[in-house]
Each structure stands twice: as C-alpha cells, then as structure tokens.
Scaffold this motif. Sequence first.
Motif, PDB file in Angstrom:
ATOM      1  N   VAL A   1      87.222  27.739  21.149  1.00 47.11           N
ATOM      2  CA  VAL A   1      86.880  29.151  20.961  1.00 47.11           C
ATOM      3  C   VAL A   1      85.681  29.396  21.873  1.00 47.11           C
ATOM      4  CG1 VAL A   1      86.129  30.930  19.342  1.00 47.11           C
ATOM      5  CG2 VAL A   1      87.654  29.096  18.557  1.00 47.11           C
TER       6      VAL A   1
ATOM      7  N   ALA B   1      80.500  31.848  18.643  1.00 44.21           N
ATOM      8  CA  ALA B   1      81.863  31.294  18.578  1.00 44.21           C
ATOM      9  C   ALA B   1      82.055  30.424  17.346  1.00 44.21           C
ATOM     10  CB  ALA B   1      82.147  30.480  19.843  1.00 44.21           C
ATOM     11  N   VAL B   2      80.961  29.800  16.849  1.00 44.24           N
ATOM     12  CA  VAL B   2      81.051  28.948  15.666  1.00 44.24           C
ATOM     13  C   VAL B   2      81.337  29.809  14.432  1.00 44.24           C
ATOM     14  CG1 VAL B   2      79.763  27.332  14.193  1.00 44.24           C
ATOM     15  CG2 VAL B   2      79.541  27.208  16.690  1.00 44.24           C
TER      16      VAL B   2
ATOM     17  N   HIS C   1      84.892  31.142  14.742  1.00 42.80           N
ATOM     18  CA  HIS C   1      85.857  30.082  14.425  1.00 42.80           C
ATOM     19  C   HIS C   1      86.171  30.099  12.927  1.00 42.80           C
ATOM     20  CE1 HIS C   1      86.682  25.952  13.059  1.00 42.80           C
ATOM     21  NE2 HIS C   1      87.367  25.825  14.182  1.00 42.80           N
TER      22      HIS C   1
ATOM     23  N   ARG D   1      86.502  22.925  19.779  1.00 43.41           N
ATOM     24  CA  ARG D   1      85.177  23.169  20.382  1.00 43.41           C
ATOM     25  C   ARG D   1      84.908  24.666  20.295  1.00 43.41           C
ATOM     26  NH1 ARG D   1      87.090  20.567  25.457  1.00 43.41           N
ATOM     27  NH2 ARG D   1      86.668  18.363  25.186  1.00 43.41           N
ATOM     28  N   SER D   2      83.679  25.035  19.889  1.00 40.89           N
ATOM     29  CA  SER D   2      83.347  26.464  19.842  1.00 40.89           C
ATOM     30  C   SER D   2      81.971  26.636  20.475  1.00 40.89           C
ATOM     31  CB  SER D   2      83.305  26.957  18.392  1.00 40.89           C
ATOM     32  OG  SER D   2      84.560  26.721  17.780  1.00 40.89           O
TER      33      SER D   2
END
Length: 383
Positions: free
Chosen positions: A74, A89-90, A93, A103-104
């Motif tokens: 992401v 992005a985390v 996600h 992976r973010s």
Amino acid sequence: MNVGIDKINFFVPPYYVDMTDLAIARDVDPNKFLIGIGQEQMAVCPKSQDIVTFAANAAKQILTPEDLAAIEMVIVGTETSIDESKASAVVLHRLLGVQPFARSFEIKEACYGATAGLQLAKSHVLTHPNSKVLVIASDIAKYGLHSGGEPTQGAGAVAMLISRDPRILVLEDQNAMLTQDIYDFWRPIGHPHPTVNGPLSNATYIESFQKVWHYYQEKYQRSLADFDALAFHIPYTKMGKKALLSILESETESEQEKILKAYEESIIYSRKVGNLYTGSLYLGLISLLENATSLAAGNRIGLFSYGSGAVSEFFSGILVEGYDAFLQKEAHQQLLANRQKLSIAEYEAMFEDQLDINQSNTFEDDLPFSLVSVEETIRTYKQ
Ligand code: HMG
C-alpha cells in the motif's frame, strides 16, 4: 508480462467554491481565474477529513475481497502528510482491510510522489506476478487566504490498483526522468503552507516538460505521432496547456488538433476541483479516459508527472481492449454534481477552522470514511 492500471478511482471532498465568487471577493477580473488560470471551481476540505479519509473513500469503492487478499504493498504519495513518522498508508491498510503481510509506506517528492509509487508498484508486480499493489495519491493543496496561490488550491485523492493483465492501461517500459535541485515551491517542516515562487514554478514546469519530452523522443525514437493523447500534472488547467503549446509549433495541424482536443478532455474534472498535488496527473488521466470521444483500445497515452523541487517524468501506457467498462464515469459525475457550494464567508471560515491535534476533537460527518475524534494527537476514523 503486461502490468499496469487495473482499476482507478478518485474522491474529492463534498464542498467547493465558485471561482467567479472568489475573483469578485478578491477584487480580480473573474476572467483571470476562469481563462487566465483556467479554473471554474475549487474543492474545499473541512477539518473532519484528511488525506487518509480521502484515500480510503477513493480506494474502498474499487477493491473486492480478492483484491484485498492479493495486495502486497500500500503506497501513498503525498506532500501533506498527517505525521512526520508514521505513514498514512499504515492506517489506510487497516481501514481498507488489506491482508496483513504487506508493505505500507509513504513516498514524498511534491506532486511527483505517486508516480514514483506507480513505477515501484510495476516493478513489484513484474517480480511477483500474482500480487497487486494499491497506489494512492492524496493531498490537500492550501496556499493561504489572499495569497498568490489561492486560486490554485484544491483537495482529493486518486486510488489505483496495479496488477498484471490490467484492464485499463498497460504501463510501457519507456521512461524519461529528470531531477533538478530548484526552489520553486517548498514547505519547510512546521510551515502550514508552502512557499512558492510562482513565475519560477511555471517556468520550471515548462522547461522540465520540454527536457523530458525531448530526451524521451531521442532515447526511444518516438514522435508525437506515436501518441493519441497526453495527460499532464495539472496544478491549474492553463499550466499543462502552456507546456503543451511549447512543443506543438513544429507539428502538423492534424497532430496539433488531436493532442489539443485530448488535452481539453483531460482537464474537465480538474477545472472543477483545482490542484490535488500528487493526484492531479491521475485525475487528468481519469478525465481523459471518461470524457474522450476518439480514444480506443491500443491507443498510446503519454503522461507527464511534475513535482516541484523538482522531479519530473514522461512515461506512457497503452489502452486495453474494453477499458471503458472499468471506469466509474457516472459515479464521478455524481460526486462532482452533489457537492455543496460554499459562499466566500463559509469557505474562509472552513479554511481557518484548522484541526488542532493537541486539543480533544470530535466530529460528525456523513462520508463512509471520516474522522471521528482526535485524542492525545491520535486520530480515530469512522469505518
Ligand atoms: P498570478 O501572479 O496571480 O497570475 O500567479 P498572473 O498575473 O501570472 O496571471 C495568470 C494568467 O492569467 C496570465 O496568463 C495572465 O495573462 C492571465 P499567461 O500569461 O500565464 O498565459 N490573466 C487574464 N486572462 C484573462 N482575463 C483577464 C486576465 N488577467 C490575467 N482579465 C500563479 C499565477 C499560477 C503563478 C499563482 O497562482 C501561483 O503561484 N500558484 C501556485 C504555483 C503553481 O501552481 N505553479 C504551477 C507550476 S509548479 C507545479 O505544478 C507544482 C505544484 O503542483 C506543487 C508540487 O509539485 O507539489 C504547484
């Protein structure tokens, strides 16, 4: 193996300002904004929304459970991040429900960030053919009330799902990149708004386009005749046109006509929302695909990405058979038509009502994804 854009969608906040109203309020001839800058309306963001809610609202609508299970990265391209350390992005996600072994992260380089994300996504899928990558461009472009950049503000996100055998656009391997260390637009840490040298930014944008275009032509022995349309980063709709006109002089009349017609089709949405920063090129691509009257499968589209500072890239893609069945034209037209127009007083009040993350805040908002509260600097989102 073909890799590219399998799905693409945008989201903009549900408020806008009319550029004629803004011109009158700023004692400017409205034609300066409507014709000189080329903007009709400008998206405005309330403090209950941020780059995460834009991104989630843009992505959720296009992702199936199969996509969520296949996404391995992401990537958010943004220059208006909500944290200096933790990547949006985390959070995204989790909000979207992507499978955990992914992976973010965020990528920053002004308006260019999402293009770096797109190229990285392509490389990942090439080496992991069963995976998909979610690339999102999300930003809030704010220069300040009464500032020179005020008529070129905007807000919103574009979400793209990258996969093998994409159903919309195959990304080609020919790229021309350029890095130049220039202070045309920048935002030092802690500054709420960017510092911009408007004339230098315009000149650098045009010069960067000319450089990558000529380098690309030489490197790959391609000419304008090899393209059916070009899409540009659109900080305001007149900008891309100025760059485009600078290379058209030597082209035949019919080439000029074809490319200029496509340019007009690519700016229909941007005229109504303004600058999305990282998302602007991709909003232009969506506008082109959804409004073009003479594009067809097999056509080649050139894309010019520009991020101040400055990094630029010219690359290309080929339209896939049946691509138009995977666009969201009706939903996008509704999204734009259903927005609420703000008076200048309402816009100014919304602009100044900034989120203070050091204070406790609670919010109420109708959108599928929005902020619910902020406590001890931690944002909680409605899911
Ligand atoms: P300004 O000084 O307000 O405007 O700045 P101007 O005086 O340059 O006029 C703009 C145009 O309106 C001119 O046309 C005038 O002639 C015309 P041009 O000569 O450029 O073709 N005009 C009129 N036309 C019709 N009727 C009238 C009239 N009056 C004037 N009555 C500027 C404009 C864009 C510089 C300012 O708004 C600004 O600084 N914006 C922010 C910076 C920006 O968007 N730069 C673009 C390139 S950099 C980029 O794209 C990166 C970026 O997205 C950030 C990132 O990468 O993160 C910004």
